[in-house]
Scaffold this active site. Structure first.
Site, PDB file in Angstrom:
ATOM      1  N   ASN A   1      -1.792  -7.955  -5.688  1.00  0.00           N
ATOM      2  CA  ASN A   1      -2.930  -8.120  -4.792  1.00  0.00           C
ATOM      3  C   ASN A   1      -2.450  -8.945  -3.610  1.00  0.00           C
ATOM      4  O   ASN A   1      -2.335 -10.171  -3.699  1.00  0.00           O
ATOM      5  CB  ASN A   1      -4.078  -8.816  -5.514  1.00  0.00           C
ATOM      6  CG  ASN A   1      -5.232  -9.147  -4.578  1.00  0.00           C
ATOM      7  OD1 ASN A   1      -5.312  -8.627  -3.454  1.00  0.00           O
ATOM      8  ND2 ASN A   1      -6.134 -10.011  -5.014  1.00  0.00           N
ATOM      9  N   VAL A   2      -2.152  -8.284  -2.503  1.00  0.00           N
ATOM     10  CA  VAL A   2      -1.549  -8.995  -1.366  1.00  0.00           C
ATOM     11  C   VAL A   2      -2.485 -10.039  -0.779  1.00  0.00           C
ATOM     12  O   VAL A   2      -2.039 -10.942  -0.062  1.00  0.00           O
ATOM     13  CB  VAL A   2      -1.097  -8.012  -0.266  1.00  0.00           C
ATOM     14  CG1 VAL A   2       0.019  -7.114  -0.781  1.00  0.00           C
ATOM     15  CG2 VAL A   2      -2.264  -7.189   0.274  1.00  0.00           C
TER      16      VAL A   2
ATOM     17  N   SER B   1      -4.882  -0.120  13.635  1.00  0.00           N
ATOM     18  CA  SER B   1      -5.721   1.077  13.781  1.00  0.00           C
ATOM     19  C   SER B   1      -6.303   1.100  15.180  1.00  0.00           C
ATOM     20  O   SER B   1      -6.487   0.040  15.803  1.00  0.00           O
ATOM     21  CB  SER B   1      -6.857   1.050  12.752  1.00  0.00           C
ATOM     22  OG  SER B   1      -7.825   2.042  13.039  1.00  0.00           O
TER      23      SER B   1
ATOM     24  N   ASN C   1       1.054  -2.274   5.167  1.00  0.00           N
ATOM     25  CA  ASN C   1       0.186  -1.102   5.242  1.00  0.00           C
ATOM     26  C   ASN C   1      -1.045  -1.212   4.351  1.00  0.00           C
ATOM     27  O   ASN C   1      -1.995  -0.446   4.516  1.00  0.00           O
ATOM     28  CB  ASN C   1       0.994   0.148   4.861  1.00  0.00           C
ATOM     29  CG  ASN C   1       0.130   1.378   4.718  1.00  0.00           C
ATOM     30  OD1 ASN C   1      -0.389   1.899   5.692  1.00  0.00           O
ATOM     31  ND2 ASN C   1      -0.035   1.845   3.485  1.00  0.00           N
TER      32      ASN C   1
ATOM     33  N   TYR D   1     -13.672  -3.703   9.176  1.00  0.00           N
ATOM     34  CA  TYR D   1     -12.384  -3.023   9.325  1.00  0.00           C
ATOM     35  C   TYR D   1     -11.828  -3.211  10.739  1.00  0.00           C
ATOM     36  O   TYR D   1     -10.645  -3.535  10.916  1.00  0.00           O
ATOM     37  CB  TYR D   1     -12.567  -1.541   9.017  1.00  0.00           C
ATOM     38  CG  TYR D   1     -11.301  -0.730   9.007  1.00  0.00           C
ATOM     39  CD1 TYR D   1     -10.421  -0.779   7.934  1.00  0.00           C
ATOM     40  CD2 TYR D   1     -10.988   0.122  10.069  1.00  0.00           C
ATOM     41  CE1 TYR D   1      -9.259  -0.028   7.910  1.00  0.00           C
ATOM     42  CE2 TYR D   1      -9.831   0.880  10.054  1.00  0.00           C
ATOM     43  CZ  TYR D   1      -8.972   0.814   8.977  1.00  0.00           C
ATOM     44  OH  TYR D   1      -7.820   1.563   8.966  1.00  0.00           O
TER      45      TYR D   1
ATOM     46  N   GLY E   1       0.833  -1.204   0.000  1.00  0.00           N
ATOM     47  CA  GLY E   1       0.000   0.000   0.000  1.00  0.00           C
ATOM     48  C   GLY E   1       0.859   1.242   0.000  1.00  0.00           C
ATOM     49  O   GLY E   1       0.528   2.245   0.642  1.00  0.00           O
TER      50      GLY E   1
ATOM     51  N   ARG F   1       0.412   5.747  -1.841  1.00  0.00           N
ATOM     52  CA  ARG F   1      -0.212   6.991  -1.391  1.00  0.00           C
ATOM     53  C   ARG F   1      -0.372   6.981   0.127  1.00  0.00           C
ATOM     54  O   ARG F   1      -0.133   5.974   0.782  1.00  0.00           O
ATOM     55  CB  ARG F   1      -1.589   7.183  -2.045  1.00  0.00           C
ATOM     56  CG  ARG F   1      -2.596   6.093  -1.729  1.00  0.00           C
ATOM     57  CD  ARG F   1      -3.817   6.190  -2.623  1.00  0.00           C
ATOM     58  NE  ARG F   1      -4.787   5.130  -2.350  1.00  0.00           N
ATOM     59  CZ  ARG F   1      -5.898   5.303  -1.641  1.00  0.00           C
ATOM     60  NH1 ARG F   1      -6.176   6.478  -1.119  1.00  0.00           N
ATOM     61  NH2 ARG F   1      -6.731   4.304  -1.447  1.00  0.00           N
TER      62      ARG F   1
ATOM     63  N   ALA G   1     -12.487  -5.590  12.847  1.00  0.00           N
ATOM     64  CA  ALA G   1     -12.092  -6.986  13.025  1.00  0.00           C
ATOM     65  C   ALA G   1     -10.749  -7.259  12.367  1.00  0.00           C
ATOM     66  O   ALA G   1      -9.881  -7.939  12.934  1.00  0.00           O
ATOM     67  CB  ALA G   1     -13.157  -7.915  12.449  1.00  0.00           C
TER      68      ALA G   1
END
Length: 242
Positions: free
Chosen positions: A63-64, A142, A90, A155, A11, A14, A157
């Site tokens: 695509n990780v 996060s 990230n 998100y 990621g 940006r 979870a």
């Protein structure tokens, strides 16, 4: 400080990922930027790092969430750079919605990218780190993974799962000289949070403002160099999760 090291940033085209790439390049690391779709943005990050800091930087579309694709990408990075020493997980997406109405597809996509993607990268980089008897892994979690956030069950979870993944990985790999930590940003001003710039939740931030991607990158840089810290979660959130 990081001269001779190669850092992989997923990621990285940006926002927080780009800020981390620039920070580690400033510290002397060569940079492998993994991105999902925006080739122009990823190349711009690489060119900026090369021009500003004289390091080597290359971009890889991946695509990780796909185990095999992640493996192939790590192999390409090894061939291009001769190895890797730092992994920053990230890559992340959001598909917000109330849990009573959330589509299964939206839950699965977020968990697959944010959590399984990190596992895939750790899985495929661990072999490189073990052969070197050293390595640093930093997962970008996060505060949503610590506190939960209404409308972001998927998100939250995924980010809580990253914390568990971080701690388990740290325990497994510490004896091999490999450290794994997490960073938990709060409200950070990026493209992903543009619609939250007027959120009433900002009033709950003790420091009274959104953070910057550069402030998150500073925390990542600290953990990259903090040789006696592993299994830790560093909040960069203005105090929201106190």
């Amino acid at each position: 400080m990081l001269k001779g090291k190669t850092a992989i940033i997923t990621g990285g085209s940006r926002g927080i990922g780009a800020a981390i790439a620039k920070k580690l390049a400033y510290m002397g690391a060569d940079i492998a930027v993994i991105y999902a779709g925006n080739t122009e943005a990823a190349e711009k990050v690489c060119i900026g790092c090369v021009d500003s800091y004289g390091i080597k930087a290359m971009a890889y579309q991946c695509n990780v969430a796909d185990f095999t694709t992640a493996k192939e990408t790590v192999a390409k990075i090894k061939a291009d750079f001769g190895g890797a020493h730092i992994l920053i997980n990230n890559a992340g997406i959001t598909r917000d919605g109330l849990i009573a109405m959330m589509r299964e597809e939206d839950f699965d996509n977020v968990v697959d990218t944010n959590l399984k993607g990190a596992f895939n990268m750790i899985r495929h980089c661990t072999g490189l780190f073990l052969r070197q008897k050293t390595g640093v892994i930093i997962n970008i979690s996060s505060v949503a993974g610590i506190m939960g956030n209404a409308g972001q069950a998927n998100y939250s979870a995924s980010k809580a799962g990253l914390i568990g993944l971080t701690k388990a990985t740290a325990r497994e790999l510490a004896a091999k000289g490999i450290r794994c930590n997490a960073v938990a940003p709060g409200f950070i001003a990026t493209d992903m949070t543009e619609d939250q710039s007027e959120s009433p939740l900002l009033a709950t931030v003790p420091l009274g403002r959104m953070g910057t991607a550069e402030e998150v990158a500073d925390g990542v840089a600290y953990l990259v160099c903090a040789e006696y810290i592993t299994g830790e979660v560093l909040r960069i959130d203005g105090g929201i999760a106190i």
